[in-house]
Scaffold this motif. Structure first.
Motif, PDB file in Angstrom:
ATOM      1  N   LEU A  73       0.822  -1.201   0.000  1.00 20.81           N
ATOM      2  CA  LEU A  73       0.000   0.000   0.000  1.00 20.81           C
ATOM      3  C   LEU A  73       0.859   1.255   0.000  1.00 20.81           C
ATOM      4  O   LEU A  73       1.747   1.402   0.848  1.00 20.81           O
ATOM      5  N   ILE A  74       0.599   2.140  -0.939  1.00 23.89           N
ATOM      6  CA  ILE A  74       1.195   3.479  -0.934  1.00 23.89           C
ATOM      7  C   ILE A  74       0.164   4.381  -0.273  1.00 23.89           C
ATOM      8  O   ILE A  74      -0.867   4.694  -0.872  1.00 23.89           O
ATOM      9  N   LEU A  75       0.417   4.787   0.955  1.00 24.10           N
ATOM     10  CA  LEU A  75      -0.587   5.461   1.781  1.00 24.10           C
ATOM     11  C   LEU A  75      -0.277   6.957   1.895  1.00 24.10           C
ATOM     12  O   LEU A  75       0.624   7.356   2.629  1.00 24.10           O
ATOM     13  N   PRO A  76      -1.009   7.811   1.175  1.00 26.73           N
ATOM     14  CA  PRO A  76      -0.811   9.263   1.296  1.00 26.73           C
ATOM     15  C   PRO A  76      -1.569   9.804   2.510  1.00 26.73           C
ATOM     16  O   PRO A  76      -2.773   9.596   2.632  1.00 26.73           O
ATOM     17  N   THR A  77      -0.876  10.486   3.385  1.00 28.75           N
ATOM     18  CA  THR A  77      -1.531  10.990   4.599  1.00 28.75           C
ATOM     19  C   THR A  77      -2.124  12.380   4.410  1.00 28.75           C
ATOM     20  O   THR A  77      -2.742  12.918   5.333  1.00 28.75           O
ATOM     21  N   ILE A  78      -1.953  12.953   3.244  1.00 30.95           N
ATOM     22  CA  ILE A  78      -2.465  14.288   2.966  1.00 30.95           C
ATOM     23  C   ILE A  78      -2.881  14.347   1.496  1.00 30.95           C
ATOM     24  O   ILE A  78      -2.237  13.743   0.632  1.00 30.95           O
ATOM     25  N   VAL A  91       5.057   0.882 -10.210  1.00 28.10           N
ATOM     26  CA  VAL A  91       5.382  -0.380  -9.540  1.00 28.10           C
ATOM     27  C   VAL A  91       4.166  -1.294  -9.500  1.00 28.10           C
ATOM     28  O   VAL A  91       3.185  -1.029  -8.795  1.00 28.10           O
ATOM     29  N   GLN A  92       4.213  -2.371 -10.254  1.00 27.43           N
ATOM     30  CA  GLN A  92       3.139  -3.368 -10.248  1.00 27.43           C
ATOM     31  C   GLN A  92       3.083  -4.048  -8.884  1.00 27.43           C
ATOM     32  O   GLN A  92       4.117  -4.348  -8.286  1.00 27.43           O
ATOM     33  N   GLY A  93       1.851  -4.306  -8.404  1.00 29.85           N
ATOM     34  CA  GLY A  93       1.686  -4.948  -7.107  1.00 29.85           C
ATOM     35  C   GLY A  93       1.410  -3.972  -5.988  1.00 29.85           C
ATOM     36  O   GLY A  93       1.232  -4.379  -4.836  1.00 29.85           O
ATOM     37  N   THR A  94       1.363  -2.672  -6.336  1.00 28.01           N
ATOM     38  CA  THR A  94       1.049  -1.651  -5.339  1.00 28.01           C
ATOM     39  C   THR A  94      -0.361  -1.110  -5.558  1.00 28.01           C
ATOM     40  O   THR A  94      -0.890  -1.150  -6.665  1.00 28.01           O
ATOM     41  N   VAL A  96       3.722  -1.235   3.769  1.00 31.60           N
ATOM     42  CA  VAL A  96       3.199   0.105   3.521  1.00 31.60           C
ATOM     43  C   VAL A  96       4.331   1.108   3.304  1.00 31.60           C
ATOM     44  O   VAL A  96       5.305   1.130   4.059  1.00 31.60           O
ATOM     45  N   VAL A  97       4.172   1.920   2.265  1.00 25.70           N
ATOM     46  CA  VAL A  97       4.992   3.113   2.101  1.00 25.70           C
ATOM     47  C   VAL A  97       4.100   4.298   2.456  1.00 25.70           C
ATOM     48  O   VAL A  97       3.141   4.594   1.743  1.00 25.70           O
ATOM     49  N   VAL A  98       4.375   4.935   3.581  1.00 24.77           N
ATOM     50  CA  VAL A  98       3.583   6.076   4.031  1.00 24.77           C
ATOM     51  C   VAL A  98       4.169   7.331   3.391  1.00 24.77           C
ATOM     52  O   VAL A  98       5.334   7.663   3.607  1.00 24.77           O
ATOM     53  N   LEU A  99       3.351   8.016   2.605  1.00 24.80           N
ATOM     54  CA  LEU A  99       3.811   9.172   1.840  1.00 24.80           C
ATOM     55  C   LEU A  99       3.150  10.441   2.360  1.00 24.80           C
ATOM     56  O   LEU A  99       1.932  10.593   2.295  1.00 24.80           O
ATOM     57  N   ALA A 155       8.999   0.622  -2.700  1.00 26.31           N
ATOM     58  CA  ALA A 155       7.842  -0.217  -3.013  1.00 26.31           C
ATOM     59  C   ALA A 155       8.235  -1.422  -3.856  1.00 26.31           C
ATOM     60  O   ALA A 155       7.721  -2.530  -3.660  1.00 26.31           O
ATOM     61  N   ALA A 156       9.154  -1.226  -4.813  1.00 24.40           N
ATOM     62  CA  ALA A 156       9.578  -2.332  -5.679  1.00 24.40           C
ATOM     63  C   ALA A 156      10.194  -3.461  -4.864  1.00 24.40           C
ATOM     64  O   ALA A 156       9.941  -4.648  -5.125  1.00 24.40           O
ATOM     65  N   GLN A 157      11.008  -3.106  -3.869  1.00 26.72           N
ATOM     66  CA  GLN A 157      11.608  -4.140  -3.023  1.00 26.72           C
ATOM     67  C   GLN A 157      10.552  -4.834  -2.174  1.00 26.72           C
ATOM     68  O   GLN A 157      10.583  -6.061  -1.998  1.00 26.72           O
TER      69      GLN A 157
END
Length: 405
Positions: free
Chosen positions: A40-45, A59-62, A97-100, A145-147
């Motif tokens: 999950l690429i999670l944007p907090t704003i 990135v496939q899979g996100t 999760v990548v918190v952005l 995310a790719a990793q």
């Protein structure tokens, strides 16, 4: 008969003689079981949502979502949005999760990432301001995310009992058939899930007004019964502050065209999704259930907001009935669409997974359609894609309960 779809989808195994149905999922570090393996690429704003979207395109899979939240929120409104962010990140369908974040927002990405990290899953933080701008943040987020996606791909599905499931239930675009076909069939499934030791979530507080006494009578104790009336009254009071008596109002234009004449009529049909088992507890929006069995989550009637709340509360899969037709889905949890009539199923086959209109036609019973839904749950939880997933219907919306400052 219950069936489970093997992880390699090479065969379907009948579980008719087994004591409990199973599915193939992923065990997470916190002990919960996922039916998907998303990063999950999670944007907090809201300012970070476009950057998050671009990472998912690279990135496939996100997966990610677009929203308008994260800043100028205070009090319980701030807390509810924060709880929703964390709940999405900790949902067992998410591997990592990548918190952005932007960097200056009210909902600090660092705080969100810290809470998600308590679940034991991989979590990384990227800030647009700290990384020198949008392009640098996208590059860094995509690299991380790719990793994560590659690491996630090493996990293998394992068999688990239905007792590990939290199933969300929802109805949207209802019609006169909803309370007679699809909703009772989902009620059958709700009872089966509860009997298997799992959890079924009933939501849509506004669409239970007029049927609250039926659920209060099924409460496990007086405290839960009292809470039923409290959340109904609170929802009505919100409408009163805007000069509206919601109890005497009509449903939406689509519901009216579908043959529903009043909110009470819609509510009595919607309550059928809850089956017949005792109501164990009533939880706040995006809150994780603390008890197994039938649980009511206090949400609005807005389809996407209630869907988001249940998924943030831990639902791995959602059953969504519709009489008018809707494409709604989730970026995190597979959503099985169930039509209440055959006409809308035939008209919107690209969106709807199961037809419960056969109940109206007399060719199937509520129980037989309910069993078909159970079979579909086993398949979808084991990897089969729903129509909403195939169409990338990644809807997201948080119930705002306060003004923006």
């Amino acid at each position: 008969m219950c069936i489970t779809w093997k992880a390699n989808e090479e065969e379907v195994i009948s579980l008719a003689n087994q004591p409990e149905p199973t599915f193939w999922g992923y065990r997470r570090p916190d002990g919960r079981v996922g039916v998907r393996n998303h990063v999950l690429i999670l944007p907090t704003i809201t300012c970070a949502t476009q950057a998050a979207k671009q990472i998912t395109e690279l990135v496939q899979g996100t997966v990610s979502f677009i929203h308008q939240h994260g800043c100028a929120q205070v009090g319980v409104d701030y807390e509810q949005t924060f709880r929703t962010y964390v709940g999405m990140g900790t949902n067992p369908n998410v591997y990592g999760v990548v918190v952005l974040g932007l960097g200056c927002e009210t909902h600090q990405a660092r705080s969100v990432a810290g809470e998600i990290a308590k679940s034991g899953k991989p979590v990384e933080l990227v800030s647009i301001q700290d990384h020198g701008g949008t392009l640098s943040a996208i590059a860094q987020g995509a690299k991380i995310a790719a990793q994560m996606v590659q690491d996630a791909s090493e996990l293998m599905r394992e068999p688990f009992p239905f007792s590990e499931l939290i199933v969300g239930t929802e109805c949207g675009g209802s019609d006169a058939c909803s309370g007679l076909s699809a909703n009772p069939a989902v009620g059958f499934v709700s009872d089966r899930i509860v009997d298997c030791g799992g959890t079924s979530i009933l939501a849509e507080t506004t669409e239970l007004i007029g049927a609250e006494h039926l659920l209060a009578n099924r409460a496990v104790d007086d405290k839960v019964a009292k809470r039923v009336y409290e959340v109904i009254q609170a929802m009505e009071n919100r409408a009163f502050t805007m000069g509206v008596d919601i109890r005497t109002g009509n449903p939406s234009p689509g519901n009216i065209r579908g043959g529903l004449s009043s909110l009470e009529e819609k509510s009595l049909g919607a309550a059928n999704k809850a089956g017949t088992r005792p109501l164990q507890e009533l939880i706040d929006y995006a809150e994780r259930p603390t008890r197994k069995g039938l649980v009511w989550m206090d949400t609005p009637g807005h389809d996407i907001e209630q869907l988001t709340g249940m998924v943030a509360g831990g639902a791995q899969i959602v059953l969504f009935t519709t009489g008018r037709g809707t494409p709604t889905g989730s970026p995190i949890a597979p959503t099985i669409k169930i039509s209440t009539n055959s006409a809308i199923f035939n008209k919107m086959r690209e969106n709807i997974d199961i037809n419960a209109g056969t109940i109206i036609e007399g060719t199937e019973t509520i129980d037989s359609v309910g069993q078909r839904i159970m079979d579909q749950i086993a398949k979808v939880c084991s990897g089969k894609l729903t129509k909403a997933e195939i169409l990338k219907q990644h809807d997201f919306g948080i119930w705002r309960i306060g003004p923006t400052f």
